[in-house]
Design a protein around this motif. Structure first.
Motif, PDB file in Angstrom:
ATOM      1  N   GLN A  23       2.431 -22.974  -2.929  1.00 57.91           N
ATOM      2  CA  GLN A  23       2.028 -23.738  -4.107  1.00 57.91           C
ATOM      3  C   GLN A  23       3.227 -23.901  -5.041  1.00 57.91           C
ATOM      4  O   GLN A  23       4.144 -23.083  -5.026  1.00 57.91           O
ATOM      5  CB  GLN A  23       0.895 -23.028  -4.841  1.00 57.91           C
ATOM      6  CG  GLN A  23       0.208 -23.876  -5.905  1.00 57.91           C
ATOM      7  CD  GLN A  23      -0.338 -25.166  -5.363  1.00 57.91           C
ATOM      8  OE1 GLN A  23       0.387 -26.162  -5.230  1.00 57.91           O
ATOM      9  NE2 GLN A  23      -1.599 -25.188  -5.031  1.00 57.91           N
ATOM     10  N   VAL A  24       3.181 -24.963  -5.797  1.00 52.17           N
ATOM     11  CA  VAL A  24       4.255 -25.270  -6.733  1.00 52.17           C
ATOM     12  C   VAL A  24       3.682 -25.363  -8.142  1.00 52.17           C
ATOM     13  O   VAL A  24       2.622 -25.948  -8.339  1.00 52.17           O
ATOM     14  CB  VAL A  24       4.938 -26.595  -6.364  1.00 52.17           C
ATOM     15  CG1 VAL A  24       5.939 -26.992  -7.428  1.00 52.17           C
ATOM     16  CG2 VAL A  24       5.620 -26.500  -5.002  1.00 52.17           C
ATOM     17  N   GLN A  25       4.390 -24.794  -9.093  1.00 55.85           N
ATOM     18  CA  GLN A  25       3.978 -24.897 -10.486  1.00 55.85           C
ATOM     19  C   GLN A  25       5.082 -25.599 -11.285  1.00 55.85           C
ATOM     20  O   GLN A  25       6.270 -25.292 -11.116  1.00 55.85           O
ATOM     21  CB  GLN A  25       3.719 -23.520 -11.101  1.00 55.85           C
ATOM     22  CG  GLN A  25       2.549 -22.768 -10.496  1.00 55.85           C
ATOM     23  CD  GLN A  25       2.933 -22.075  -9.200  1.00 55.85           C
ATOM     24  OE1 GLN A  25       3.999 -21.515  -9.083  1.00 55.85           O
ATOM     25  NE2 GLN A  25       2.030 -22.130  -8.224  1.00 55.85           N
ATOM     26  N   LEU A  26       4.663 -26.517 -12.135  1.00 59.13           N
ATOM     27  CA  LEU A  26       5.575 -27.226 -13.027  1.00 59.13           C
ATOM     28  C   LEU A  26       5.104 -27.005 -14.462  1.00 59.13           C
ATOM     29  O   LEU A  26       3.921 -27.211 -14.760  1.00 59.13           O
ATOM     30  CB  LEU A  26       5.599 -28.718 -12.719  1.00 59.13           C
ATOM     31  CG  LEU A  26       6.020 -29.118 -11.297  1.00 59.13           C
ATOM     32  CD1 LEU A  26       5.880 -30.623 -11.110  1.00 59.13           C
ATOM     33  CD2 LEU A  26       7.433 -28.673 -11.012  1.00 59.13           C
ATOM     34  N   VAL A  27       6.014 -26.592 -15.321  1.00 60.73           N
ATOM     35  CA  VAL A  27       5.657 -26.322 -16.714  1.00 60.73           C
ATOM     36  C   VAL A  27       6.617 -27.064 -17.628  1.00 60.73           C
ATOM     37  O   VAL A  27       7.838 -26.841 -17.581  1.00 60.73           O
ATOM     38  CB  VAL A  27       5.705 -24.816 -17.020  1.00 60.73           C
ATOM     39  CG1 VAL A  27       5.352 -24.571 -18.491  1.00 60.73           C
ATOM     40  CG2 VAL A  27       4.753 -24.052 -16.117  1.00 60.73           C
ATOM     41  N   GLU A  28       6.044 -27.939 -18.462  1.00 63.56           N
ATOM     42  CA  GLU A  28       6.844 -28.710 -19.405  1.00 63.56           C
ATOM     43  C   GLU A  28       6.979 -27.957 -20.734  1.00 63.56           C
ATOM     44  O   GLU A  28       6.119 -27.162 -21.099  1.00 63.56           O
ATOM     45  CB  GLU A  28       6.198 -30.072 -19.705  1.00 63.56           C
ATOM     46  CG  GLU A  28       5.912 -30.932 -18.499  1.00 63.56           C
ATOM     47  CD  GLU A  28       4.495 -30.758 -17.979  1.00 63.56           C
ATOM     48  OE1 GLU A  28       3.998 -31.669 -17.291  1.00 63.56           O
ATOM     49  OE2 GLU A  28       3.874 -29.705 -18.260  1.00 63.56           O
ATOM     50  N   SER A  29       8.051 -28.266 -21.436  1.00 68.55           N
ATOM     51  CA  SER A  29       8.253 -27.756 -22.788  1.00 68.55           C
ATOM     52  C   SER A  29       9.133 -28.732 -23.554  1.00 68.55           C
ATOM     53  O   SER A  29       9.760 -29.604 -22.948  1.00 68.55           O
ATOM     54  CB  SER A  29       8.893 -26.362 -22.774  1.00 68.55           C
ATOM     55  OG  SER A  29      10.167 -26.419 -22.156  1.00 68.55           O
ATOM     56  N   GLY A  30       9.149 -28.568 -24.881  1.00 63.96           N
ATOM     57  CA  GLY A  30      10.040 -29.381 -25.702  1.00 63.96           C
ATOM     58  C   GLY A  30       9.378 -30.496 -26.469  1.00 63.96           C
ATOM     59  O   GLY A  30      10.041 -31.201 -27.239  1.00 63.96           O
ATOM     60  N   GLY A  31       8.084 -30.697 -26.273  1.00 65.74           N
ATOM     61  CA  GLY A  31       7.397 -31.738 -27.025  1.00 65.74           C
ATOM     62  C   GLY A  31       7.275 -31.371 -28.492  1.00 65.74           C
ATOM     63  O   GLY A  31       7.578 -30.248 -28.899  1.00 65.74           O
TER      64      GLY A  31
ATOM     65  N   CYS B  56      11.384 -29.233 -17.806  1.00 67.85           N
ATOM     66  CA  CYS B  56      10.346 -28.937 -16.829  1.00 67.85           C
ATOM     67  C   CYS B  56      10.881 -27.856 -15.907  1.00 67.85           C
ATOM     68  O   CYS B  56      11.913 -28.048 -15.251  1.00 67.85           O
ATOM     69  CB  CYS B  56       9.980 -30.184 -16.035  1.00 67.85           C
ATOM     70  SG  CYS B  56       8.841 -29.888 -14.665  1.00 67.85           S
ATOM     71  N   ALA B  57      10.186 -26.729 -15.880  1.00 65.16           N
ATOM     72  CA  ALA B  57      10.578 -25.606 -15.038  1.00 65.16           C
ATOM     73  C   ALA B  57       9.690 -25.567 -13.810  1.00 65.16           C
ATOM     74  O   ALA B  57       8.464 -25.618 -13.923  1.00 65.16           O
ATOM     75  CB  ALA B  57      10.474 -24.303 -15.815  1.00 65.16           C
ATOM     76  N   ALA B  58      10.313 -25.443 -12.645  1.00 67.47           N
ATOM     77  CA  ALA B  58       9.577 -25.385 -11.387  1.00 67.47           C
ATOM     78  C   ALA B  58       9.580 -23.968 -10.839  1.00 67.47           C
ATOM     79  O   ALA B  58      10.587 -23.257 -10.928  1.00 67.47           O
ATOM     80  CB  ALA B  58      10.190 -26.336 -10.377  1.00 67.47           C
ATOM     81  N   SER B  59       8.468 -23.550 -10.277  1.00 70.13           N
ATOM     82  CA  SER B  59       8.376 -22.233  -9.655  1.00 70.13           C
ATOM     83  C   SER B  59       7.480 -22.334  -8.432  1.00 70.13           C
ATOM     84  O   SER B  59       6.809 -23.330  -8.214  1.00 70.13           O
ATOM     85  CB  SER B  59       7.833 -21.187 -10.634  1.00 70.13           C
ATOM     86  OG  SER B  59       6.538 -21.540 -11.056  1.00 70.13           O
ATOM     87  N   GLY B  60       7.493 -21.276  -7.623  1.00 74.01           N
ATOM     88  CA  GLY B  60       6.693 -21.289  -6.410  1.00 74.01           C
ATOM     89  C   GLY B  60       7.503 -21.850  -5.253  1.00 74.01           C
ATOM     90  O   GLY B  60       8.700 -21.655  -5.163  1.00 74.01           O
TER      91      GLY B  60
END
Length: 129
Positions: A1-9, A22-26
Motif C-alpha cells: 500500500q502507498v500513503q500520500l500526505v500533503e502539507s503546506g496549505g 507531498c510525502a510518500a510512504s509505503g
C-alpha cells in the motif's frame, strides 16, 4: 500500500505564494508519475501539474502555467508544488496523486485522473482578494 500526505496549505492574499509538499510512504517503488489536482467548491477535480518519474518532464494546466512549479526529490520521497502569484480562483483543496511508470510524452496521459492510483487526503488553499 502507498500513503500520500500533503502539507503546506493555508490562507494567503492574492499575489502571494505557498509551497505544497507531498510525502510518500509505503510501497513507494510503485510510484513514478506524480501529480497535483485541485477541487474547488461545487466543481469537479481538475488537473494542475504533473512530473514524470525521471523529473525531466513537467506538465501544467493552462490556468497555472508560468505561476506554479512542480518538482520532486526521489531520494526523500517528496514532491512539491510551488505556487506564486496566487489568485482567488486558485482557492481549492489540493490533492497529491501518484501513478505508475510511463515513458509517454503524450500530455493527456498526465492530465487524466485514471493515470493515478494513489491519492492524498488533500490540503486546503484559500486565496483572499
Amino acid at each position: 500500500q502507498v500513503q500520500l500526505v500533503e502539507s503546506g496549505g493555508g490562507l494567503v492574499q492574492a499575489g502571494g505564494s505557498l509551497r505544497l509538499s507531498c510525502a510518500a510512504s509505503g510501497r513507494t517503488f510503485s510510484i513514478y508519475t506524480m501529480g497535483w489536482f485541485r477541487q474547488a467548491p461545487g466543481k469537479g477535480r481538475e488537473f494542475v501539474a504533473a512530473i514524470r518519474w525521471s523529473g525531466d518532464s513537467t506538465y501544467y494546466a493552462d490556468s497555472v502555467k508560468g505561476r506554479f512549479t512542480i518538482s520532486r526529490d526521489n531520494a526523500k520521497k517528496l514532491q512539491y508544488l510551488q505556487m506564486d502569484s496566487l489568485k482567488p480562483e486558485d482557492t481549492a483543496v489540493y490533492y497529491c496523486a501518484g501513478g505508475g511508470r510511463s515513458y509517454t510524452s503524450d500530455p493527456t496521459y498526465y492530465y487524466s485522473n485514471s493515470t493515478y492510483a494513489y491519492w492524498g487526503q488533500g490540503t486546503q488553499v484559500t486565496v483572499s482578494s
